[in-house]
Design a protein around this motif. Structure first.
Motif, PDB file in Angstrom:
ATOM      1  N   PRO A 184       0.818  -1.220   0.000  1.00 51.63           N
ATOM      2  CA  PRO A 184       0.000   0.000   0.000  1.00 51.63           C
ATOM      3  C   PRO A 184       0.848   1.265   0.000  1.00 51.63           C
ATOM      4  CG  PRO A 184       0.064  -0.949   2.199  1.00 51.63           C
ATOM      5  CD  PRO A 184       0.809  -1.895   1.310  1.00 51.63           C
ATOM      6  N   GLN A 185       0.243   2.346  -0.462  1.00 51.46           N
ATOM      7  CA  GLN A 185       0.849   3.666  -0.270  1.00 51.46           C
ATOM      8  C   GLN A 185       0.939   3.900   1.234  1.00 51.46           C
ATOM      9  OE1 GLN A 185       1.650   6.288  -2.292  1.00 51.46           O
ATOM     10  NE2 GLN A 185       0.824   5.763  -4.301  1.00 51.46           N
ATOM     11  N   MET A 186       1.917   4.686   1.673  1.00 51.03           N
ATOM     12  CA  MET A 186       2.126   4.873   3.111  1.00 51.03           C
ATOM     13  C   MET A 186       1.154   5.891   3.715  1.00 51.03           C
ATOM     14  SD  MET A 186       4.461   2.915   4.240  1.00 51.03           S
ATOM     15  CE  MET A 186       4.274   1.535   3.182  1.00 51.03           C
ATOM     16  N   VAL A 187       0.493   6.664   2.849  1.00 48.86           N
ATOM     17  CA  VAL A 187      -0.412   7.712   3.336  1.00 48.86           C
ATOM     18  C   VAL A 187      -1.734   7.623   2.572  1.00 48.86           C
ATOM     19  CG1 VAL A 187      -0.747  10.210   3.548  1.00 48.86           C
ATOM     20  CG2 VAL A 187       1.534   9.229   3.863  1.00 48.86           C
ATOM     21  N   VAL A 188      -2.830   7.716   3.324  1.00 52.63           N
ATOM     22  CA  VAL A 188      -4.164   7.689   2.711  1.00 52.63           C
ATOM     23  C   VAL A 188      -5.002   8.787   3.364  1.00 52.63           C
ATOM     24  CG1 VAL A 188      -6.275   6.315   2.482  1.00 52.63           C
ATOM     25  CG2 VAL A 188      -4.072   5.204   2.221  1.00 52.63           C
ATOM     26  N   GLY A 189      -5.817   9.445   2.592  1.00 51.46           N
ATOM     27  CA  GLY A 189      -6.705  10.470   3.147  1.00 51.46           C
ATOM     28  C   GLY A 189      -8.164  10.091   2.941  1.00 51.46           C
ATOM     29  N   VAL A 190      -9.006  10.416   3.909  1.00 44.92           N
ATOM     30  CA  VAL A 190     -10.456  10.296   3.732  1.00 44.92           C
ATOM     31  C   VAL A 190     -10.979  11.701   3.465  1.00 44.92           C
ATOM     32  CG1 VAL A 190     -12.661   9.647   4.778  1.00 44.92           C
ATOM     33  CG2 VAL A 190     -10.590   8.346   5.335  1.00 44.92           C
ATOM     34  N   PHE A 191     -11.659  11.872   2.347  1.00 43.40           N
ATOM     35  CA  PHE A 191     -12.181  13.187   1.936  1.00 43.40           C
ATOM     36  C   PHE A 191     -13.695  13.128   1.807  1.00 43.40           C
ATOM     37  CE2 PHE A 191      -7.887  12.970   0.352  1.00 43.40           C
ATOM     38  CZ  PHE A 191      -7.395  14.249   0.531  1.00 43.40           C
ATOM     39  N   GLY A 192     -14.318  14.279   1.839  1.00 45.37           N
ATOM     40  CA  GLY A 192     -15.762  14.362   1.594  1.00 45.37           C
ATOM     41  C   GLY A 192     -16.018  14.430   0.087  1.00 45.37           C
ATOM     42  N   THR A 193     -17.022  13.668  -0.387  1.00 47.92           N
ATOM     43  CA  THR A 193     -17.342  13.714  -1.822  1.00 47.92           C
ATOM     44  C   THR A 193     -17.901  15.098  -2.179  1.00 47.92           C
ATOM     45  OG1 THR A 193     -19.473  12.732  -1.292  1.00 47.92           O
ATOM     46  CG2 THR A 193     -17.779  11.246  -2.081  1.00 47.92           C
ATOM     47  N   ARG A 194     -17.674  15.515  -3.412  1.00 44.97           N
ATOM     48  CA  ARG A 194     -18.198  16.805  -3.878  1.00 44.97           C
ATOM     49  C   ARG A 194     -18.799  16.634  -5.256  1.00 44.97           C
ATOM     50  NH1 ARG A 194     -13.586  21.474  -3.255  1.00 44.97           N
ATOM     51  NH2 ARG A 194     -13.267  21.279  -1.005  1.00 44.97           N
ATOM     52  N   TRP A 195     -20.040  17.072  -5.403  1.00 43.60           N
ATOM     53  CA  TRP A 195     -20.677  17.082  -6.724  1.00 43.60           C
ATOM     54  C   TRP A 195     -20.943  18.533  -7.107  1.00 43.60           C
ATOM     55  CZ3 TRP A 195     -20.827  12.813  -9.574  1.00 43.60           C
ATOM     56  CH2 TRP A 195     -20.800  11.566  -8.932  1.00 43.60           C
ATOM     57  N   ALA A 196     -20.627  18.868  -8.331  1.00 42.91           N
ATOM     58  CA  ALA A 196     -20.889  20.233  -8.805  1.00 42.91           C
ATOM     59  C   ALA A 196     -22.313  20.307  -9.353  1.00 42.91           C
ATOM     60  CB  ALA A 196     -19.894  20.580  -9.903  1.00 42.91           C
ATOM     61  N   ASP A 197     -22.890  21.501  -9.304  1.00 42.92           N
ATOM     62  CA  ASP A 197     -24.176  21.751  -9.945  1.00 42.92           C
ATOM     63  C   ASP A 197     -23.867  22.211 -11.373  1.00 42.92           C
ATOM     64  OD1 ASP A 197     -26.496  22.807 -10.952  1.00 42.92           O
ATOM     65  OD2 ASP A 197     -27.073  23.831  -9.095  1.00 42.92           O
ATOM     66  N   ALA A 198     -24.237  21.376 -12.352  1.00 45.21           N
ATOM     67  CA  ALA A 198     -23.849  21.663 -13.755  1.00 45.21           C
ATOM     68  C   ALA A 198     -24.305  23.057 -14.182  1.00 45.21           C
ATOM     69  CB  ALA A 198     -24.429  20.610 -14.683  1.00 45.21           C
ATOM     70  N   ARG A 199     -25.480  23.478 -13.678  1.00 43.72           N
ATOM     71  CA  ARG A 199     -25.995  24.792 -14.127  1.00 43.72           C
ATOM     72  C   ARG A 199     -25.162  25.940 -13.598  1.00 43.72           C
ATOM     73  NH1 ARG A 199     -31.419  22.984 -11.757  1.00 43.72           N
ATOM     74  NH2 ARG A 199     -29.756  22.405 -10.370  1.00 43.72           N
ATOM     75  N   LYS A 200     -24.342  25.656 -12.576  1.00 41.90           N
ATOM     76  CA  LYS A 200     -23.529  26.738 -12.001  1.00 41.90           C
ATOM     77  C   LYS A 200     -22.073  26.669 -12.453  1.00 41.90           C
ATOM     78  CE  LYS A 200     -26.383  27.370  -7.930  1.00 41.90           C
ATOM     79  NZ  LYS A 200     -26.557  26.834  -6.582  1.00 41.90           N
ATOM     80  N   LEU A 201     -21.734  25.688 -13.302  1.00 40.23           N
ATOM     81  CA  LEU A 201     -20.348  25.581 -13.744  1.00 40.23           C
ATOM     82  C   LEU A 201     -19.995  26.798 -14.603  1.00 40.23           C
ATOM     83  CD1 LEU A 201     -20.153  21.782 -14.691  1.00 40.23           C
ATOM     84  CD2 LEU A 201     -19.062  22.916 -12.751  1.00 40.23           C
ATOM     85  N   LYS A 202     -18.880  27.417 -14.279  1.00 38.36           N
ATOM     86  CA  LYS A 202     -18.481  28.626 -15.018  1.00 38.36           C
ATOM     87  C   LYS A 202     -17.901  28.232 -16.368  1.00 38.36           C
ATOM     88  CE  LYS A 202     -17.504  31.790 -11.269  1.00 38.36           C
ATOM     89  NZ  LYS A 202     -17.399  30.940 -10.089  1.00 38.36           N
ATOM     90  N   HIS A 203     -18.229  29.020 -17.401  1.00 44.58           N
ATOM     91  CA  HIS A 203     -17.600  28.730 -18.691  1.00 44.58           C
ATOM     92  C   HIS A 203     -17.296  29.998 -19.464  1.00 44.58           C
ATOM     93  CE1 HIS A 203     -21.604  29.248 -20.422  1.00 44.58           C
ATOM     94  NE2 HIS A 203     -22.041  28.426 -19.494  1.00 44.58           N
ATOM     95  N   ALA A 204     -16.178  29.897 -20.212  1.00 47.73           N
ATOM     96  CA  ALA A 204     -15.766  30.966 -21.118  1.00 47.73           C
ATOM     97  C   ALA A 204     -16.126  30.512 -22.533  1.00 47.73           C
ATOM     98  CB  ALA A 204     -14.259  31.170 -20.980  1.00 47.73           C
TER      99      ALA A 204
END
Ligand code: SAM
Length: 281
Positions: A103-123
């Motif tokens: 195994p890798q020597m370091v592991v992190g537990v993170f919170g999942t994140r979902w973006a709201d497609a209607r709020k995604l910024k675009h150029a």
């Protein structure tokens, strides 16, 4: 798993039967990841990069024999200062968490994140990759990594897709999961979203009539690049909603390209105008 934002702490754990370890091991199942809104990511550099990108580590886990690794003490202090927990565990426990012999020597537990497609910024020259029912975690992870590499603005998962927070998908992203927003929607929601979209929707299809190298990409406005399912390709409902169906010419015996390879080719062509060695000089 501490997600209260209260000051964190360091604990030493060696038993696989420890309830915290059991809960963390359970994150290999989608059902548990969804219930806990948490996932695992492996590797010290990746965890540091995630912190730098503004993600919070709920729990940092490291192998006892890696305690003196350069940078680990700083990382642990940062996690604690931001309210996370730190677990020092045996290599056996770490192997059981990541289900790996080395195994890798370091592991992190993170919170999942979902973006709201209607709020995604675009150029005007933004590109979003839209994946129809992607099933393979390696493909999804590779596509996220490639999307990051070309400066794509996000990924939209349509229909029943593999979980981007599965350990296999996260591994394949090599950290790009933390840099590229991911949204999800049903096919009907996507068709409604597409109707409001100010730019083009270009689909890819083995029977597409447009050679992908002939599209005037930067002039098409913000782009939705739609890729089909690994075994079935795009359903007619989605294919018919596209402004153009592009094809990558092939020769030889293979009747199609791997989804991640096809997405890579399309992305590098669509972003050709924006990529130069200047960016990483
Ligand atoms: N049997 C499937 C079919 O008939 O569409 C093959 C799907 S292919 C493995 C998965 C996806 O990769 C396709 O839906 C398309 O988005 C993309 N793809 C693969 N090869 C392609 C090509 N030569 N031109 C355009 N898209 C391609």
């Amino acid at each position: 798993m501490n997600n209260t934002g209260a000051p964190g702490r360091v604990k030493e754990i060696t038993a696989l039967s420890n309830p915290t370890i059991k809960a963390i091991r359970g994150l290999d199942r989608k059902r548990n990841r969804e219930a806990e809104k948490s996932f695992l990511a492996e590797g010290q550099k990746l965890v540091i990069d995630a912190l730098d990108l503004g993600w919070q580590v709920k729990t940092l886990i490291y192998a006892k024999n890696a305690r003196d690794h350069s940078g680990l003490a700083d990382l642990a202090a940062k996690v604690i200062a931001r309210g996370g927990d730190v677990l020092e565990v045996s290599e056996k426990v770490l192997g059981a968490i990541t289900r790996r012999d080395n195994p890798q020597m370091v592991v992190g537990v993170f919170g999942t994140r979902w973006a709201d497609a209607r709020k995604l910024k675009h150029a005007p020259d933004s590109v979003f990759v839209v994946l129809d029912r992607v099933r393979d975690p390696g493909n999804l992870g590779t596509i996220l990594r490639t999307a990051d590499a070309v400066g794509a603005s996000g990924i939209i998962l349509v229909g029943d897709c593999v979980d981007p927070f599965s350990i296999e998908a996260v591994r394949a992203t090599m950290g790009s999961l933390f840099a590229v927003p991911i949204a999800r929607m049903t096919e009907d929601e996507f068709l409604a979203f597409r109707r409001e979209w100010p730019g083009q929707l270009v689909g890819t299809h083995l029977e597409g009539s447009v050679d992908y190298r002939t599209i005037a990409w930067p002039q098409t406005g913000p782009l939705l690049l739609l890729m089909g399912n690994e075994s079935q390709g795009l359903p007619d409902t989605l294919a018919e909603s596209c402004d153009a169906l592009a094809r990558i010419p092939q020769t030889g015996r293979a009747d199609s390209l791997n989804l991640a390879v096809a997405t890579g080719l399309m992305l590098f062509e669509a972003r050709r105008h924006a990529l130069s060695f200047k960016d990483n000089a």
